[in-house]
Every structure is written in C-alpha cells, then in structure tokens.
Motif scaffolding. Structure first.
Motif, short mmCIF file in Angstrom:
data_model
loop_
_atom_site.label_atom_id
_atom_site.label_comp_id
_atom_site.label_asym_id
_atom_site.label_seq_id
_atom_site.Cartn_x
_atom_site.Cartn_y
_atom_site.Cartn_z
N PRO A 33 0.80 -1.23 0.00
CA PRO A 33 0.00 0.00 0.00
C PRO A 33 0.84 1.28 0.00
O PRO A 33 0.31 2.36 -0.24
N VAL A 34 2.15 1.17 0.28
CA VAL A 34 3.07 2.29 0.13
C VAL A 34 4.06 1.90 -0.97
O VAL A 34 4.74 0.88 -0.86
N PHE A 35 4.13 2.70 -2.03
CA PHE A 35 4.99 2.33 -3.16
C PHE A 35 5.48 3.58 -3.86
O PHE A 35 4.94 4.67 -3.69
N PHE A 36 6.56 3.43 -4.63
CA PHE A 36 7.12 4.53 -5.39
C PHE A 36 6.57 4.45 -6.82
O PHE A 36 6.83 3.49 -7.53
N TRP A 37 5.79 5.46 -7.21
CA TRP A 37 5.18 5.48 -8.55
C TRP A 37 6.16 6.17 -9.48
O TRP A 37 6.30 7.40 -9.48
N GLN A 38 6.83 5.37 -10.29
CA GLN A 38 7.90 5.88 -11.15
C GLN A 38 7.43 6.99 -12.08
O GLN A 38 8.14 7.97 -12.30
N ASP A 39 6.22 6.84 -12.62
CA ASP A 39 5.74 7.79 -13.61
C ASP A 39 5.52 9.18 -13.02
O ASP A 39 5.54 10.18 -13.75
N TYR A 40 5.30 9.25 -11.73
CA TYR A 40 5.15 10.54 -11.05
C TYR A 40 6.42 10.95 -10.31
O TYR A 40 6.59 12.12 -9.96
N GLY A 41 7.29 9.98 -10.03
CA GLY A 41 8.46 10.26 -9.22
C GLY A 41 8.10 10.58 -7.78
O GLY A 41 8.76 11.38 -7.12
N LEU A 42 7.04 9.94 -7.28
CA LEU A 42 6.53 10.21 -5.94
C LEU A 42 6.28 8.92 -5.18
O LEU A 42 5.87 7.90 -5.77
N TRP A 43 6.49 8.98 -3.86
CA TRP A 43 5.99 7.92 -3.00
C TRP A 43 4.49 8.10 -2.84
O TRP A 43 4.00 9.23 -2.70
N CYS A 44 3.76 6.99 -2.91
CA CYS A 44 2.30 7.02 -2.86
C CYS A 44 1.80 6.13 -1.74
O CYS A 44 2.41 5.10 -1.41
N VAL A 45 0.66 6.51 -1.17
CA VAL A 45 0.03 5.74 -0.10
C VAL A 45 -1.39 5.41 -0.53
O VAL A 45 -2.17 6.30 -0.88
N ALA A 46 -1.74 4.11 -0.52
CA ALA A 46 -3.03 3.65 -1.00
C ALA A 46 -3.93 3.11 0.10
O ALA A 46 -5.14 3.00 -0.09
N GLY A 47 -3.38 2.74 1.26
CA GLY A 47 -4.17 2.14 2.33
C GLY A 47 -5.02 3.17 3.06
O GLY A 47 -4.58 4.29 3.31
N TYR A 48 -6.24 2.80 3.41
CA TYR A 48 -7.17 3.74 4.02
C TYR A 48 -6.66 4.33 5.32
O TYR A 48 -6.65 5.56 5.50
#
Length: 402
Positions: A33-48
């Motif tokens: 649920p926490v991952f690095f989205w290469q296309d944005y160059g950002l760490w992302c959080v998906a878990g509620y």
C-alpha cells in the motif's frame, strides 16, 4: 530514497488505467500500500488507515516552502499568472494564512448555511429536467450535471451566471495543469486562462463593491476594504478557488454517481425514496467512484511511511480513490452498498484541508439526483460511458443517456 522492490511503473494516461484505475489499486493493496510510482516520481500511499492519518498529520502540508507551487521546475516565467493565483489560494496555504482565509469563507459553506439552498437547487433541477429531450439520446453532463453546481456557486459568490461559459473554459484550462505529463501548450493555455480570469474578477469586484448585494463576494470585499485580513491578491485567488472547486468536482461526481446508479439496474428511485436514503446513496457514490483520486502533500519534517522515511521538502501522494476501495477498511469494497456500516470515505479529504464545500456538494447531489430519478425513473445509458484522460481528476468524458 531507494525504490527497488517497491517501485512501480503504471502510465496514468494508459487507456486501460484511465477507464479502471481500481484494478491497479487492488494490486497495490495486495503488494504494498506504500509504493514509489515511477511515472510521477513520488511515494504514494493507497491504504485507508494511513491515508486518513496522513491527511490529518501536521508534519505534512500543501504549501511548498521551497519554491513555486506544483513541483517547481526551471523556466516557469510562462506560468507567472497561474502561479500568482495559485500561491494565494486557500488550498495551497498553511496556518496562519490558511486559518485566516478559511475563517473568512467558512460561514457560507457550513451545513446550516447551505441547507437554505435546498429549494433553489430543487427548482434548478426541475427546470433542467423539463428541458431534457423526451426522445433519442443526449449528454447528461452539460444538460444537467454542470448547470446546477455552476449556477449555485455563481449565485452564492455573487458572480454573473451569464459568464458561465467563460468560467467553465477558464476552470477547465487551469485544471489541466494537474494532468500528468502536461505539454507546454497546456501550460500556456492555463496561464492565459488565469490572466483572463483574474482580469475579469478584478473588474467585477470593483463594480460589485458599489452594489450593496448580500453575497459572499460583497462580504469579502468589505473585509478587503477594511484593510485588515484580505489582500487584493488573496481576494482574487479565493474567488478563483471557490468558483473552480465549487463546480468542477461536483460535476465529475454527479456524472460518476449517475453512472453508478444506472449500473445497478432496476428502479433508481429506490436509492432516493427518502432524504435518508438519498444521503446514504450519495455518500456511497462518493466512496465507490470518487472525483479526485490523488492529493499531494509536502513533508515539513521527517515522516516515517513504513518502508521509507520522507525527508523535508519531499512530496507524498495520498491516493483517495484507492483508500476508498481498501478491502481491509471496507467490507466488499468493490460493491456499491448504500447505508454500509463502515462508511468513512475520504473523498473530501480530512483534517485541516477537508473540503470546505463538502456540505454544499452533498446537498447539490442529494437534491438534484432525487429530482432527476423521480422525474425520469426510466433513464438508461445509451452508450457505455468513458472516463476522461485526466487522472487524478476522475470524471466522464460524456454521459449519453436516453
């Protein structure tokens, strides 16, 4: 920061992703649920749970304390008008400026204040339904979903509804700045729209200050003229934000909600038979297919996300659409279940930057869709709707119904 096994590539403009981002979200809920989205160059959080907590975490904020808004890059001279408006926006500020600006406009948008708009919204909805074609197919977005929130926010603020076409064009051009991998032409279009929007408001404010009208703009002008709490630039930025935010997301959510309701089959009136059912159905529509899927924040100090620690100045993307479909937070997360006991969507955000227009948006959708489905219970999709290539704003290109 290392990305290795937590690094993911997913083109946000891939047609399959645009039409159904929830498959990608489901994969990330399972994998990380926490991952690095290469296309944005950002760490992302998906878990509620984590998204909900980070939205409230004061170690994160919207204000870029290291440069111009929206990930500053070299050579932003062609975006000077856009940056000028954004930098004074309530959405992009933190306390104490945010507290001061929000206090000035908050009273107009609390539930007690917006409830008095229910009859006006109902009347608008009836007028628009009266004008809908009785035969053939038509696009519900421009004929129904757009006019209601646009008219209401114009009337509430004190801006002529007769300029609606210009307001829409300016708003759409400015919102394109948030589309990934935007072009130079998109940026120049947004800057031109910002300049025109600002010039229109400057002239309108000067004219409006002498009318003695009882609206939000008059109240803000009075504060500005008192010389204590609101600068000219902040007044313009606040008006632009309220006009843009006051209709853009609601139009997307109205279209998404109608699509969702019609996808359920059967008589749509069952979802709106009482005010309580209408409220529950709209709240579930907000969770099920939200109009805003990504909200970014800057770290003001080190923030531990679990697999990585953000450093001050780094951004994190909070994936609202993914959080709303987290199977660890919602039973049968991919099912549309109005009145669910675990209703706690984050579609309007949370914490300091919780959407100031949430009570108005909820009321507009509850009232307008109750009227629509009561008057046209036989409404059906004429063609399969497709979403616009505009992640992270998640809305339909058109909504052809019959």
């Amino acid at each position: 920061m290392t990305t290795h096994q937590l690094s993911v590539s997913q083109d946000p403009r891939d047609p399959g992703f645009v039409q159904d981002p929830y498959r990608f979200y489901a994969e990330m809920h399972r994998a990380s649920p926490v991952f690095f989205w290469q296309d944005y160059g950002l760490w992302c959080v998906a878990g509620y749970d984590q998204v909900n907590a980070l939205l409230r975490d004061r170690r994160l904020g919207r204000e870029n304390r290291w440069g111009a808004p929206l990930n500053p890059v070299e050579g932003r001279g062609h975006l000077s008008d856009f940056d000028r408006i954004e930098s004074g926006s309530l959405l992009e500020r933190e306390p104490p400026a945010h507290t001061r600006l929000r206090t000035l406009v908050n009273r107009a948008f609390v539930s007690r204040s917006v409830e008095r708009l229910r009859p006006r919204i109902g009347a608008l909805a009836h007028d628009l339904v009266d004008a809908l074609p009785l035969g053939g197919s038509f696009d519900l977005l421009p004929s129904f979903a757009t006019p209601i929130p646009l008219t209401v926010i114009c009337e509430l603020l004190g801006v002529p509804v007769g300029r609606a076409a210009d307001l829409l064009a300016w708003s759409h051009a400015m919102c394109e700045m948030y589309v990934p991998h935007r072009s130079r032409a998109t940026e120049e279009r947004a800057n031109r729209a910002s300049a025109e929007f600002g010039a229109f408001l400057t002239a309108h404010i000067e004219e409006h200050r002498h009318t003695g009208a009882d609206d939000l703009l008059s109240a803000l002008i009075a504060v500005r003229d008192a010389g204590e709490k609101l600068s000219d630039a902040e007044l313009i930025s606040t008006c632009v934000l309220l006009l843009n935010a006051g209709h853009e997301a609601t139009v997307h959510q109205t279209g998404n909600a109608v699509k969702t309701i019609l996808d359920q089959g059967g008589d749509p009136r069952r979802f709106f038979a009482t005010p309580e059912l209408a409220a529950a159905s709209i709240e579930e529509a907000l969770r099920f297919d939200a109009p805003l899927h990504m909200f970014t924040r800057y770290a003001y100090e080190a923030v531990d996300l679990g697999p990585v620690t953000l450093k001050p100045g780094e951004q994190v993307a909070l994936l609202l659409g993914a959080a709303n479909r987290d199977p660890s937070a919602f039973e049968a997360a991919d099912e549309f279940r109005p009145g669910r006991a675990d209703q706690k969507n984050v579609s309007f955000g949370a914490g300091l930057h919780f959407c100031i227009g949430a009570p108005l948006a909820r009321l507009e959708m509850q009232q307008s869709l109750s009227v629509l489905f009561d008057r046209r219970p036989d409404l059906a999709l004429a063609t399969a709707p497709r979403y616009r290539d505009s992640y992270h704003f998640h809305g339909l290109d058109s909504l052809m119904v019959r």
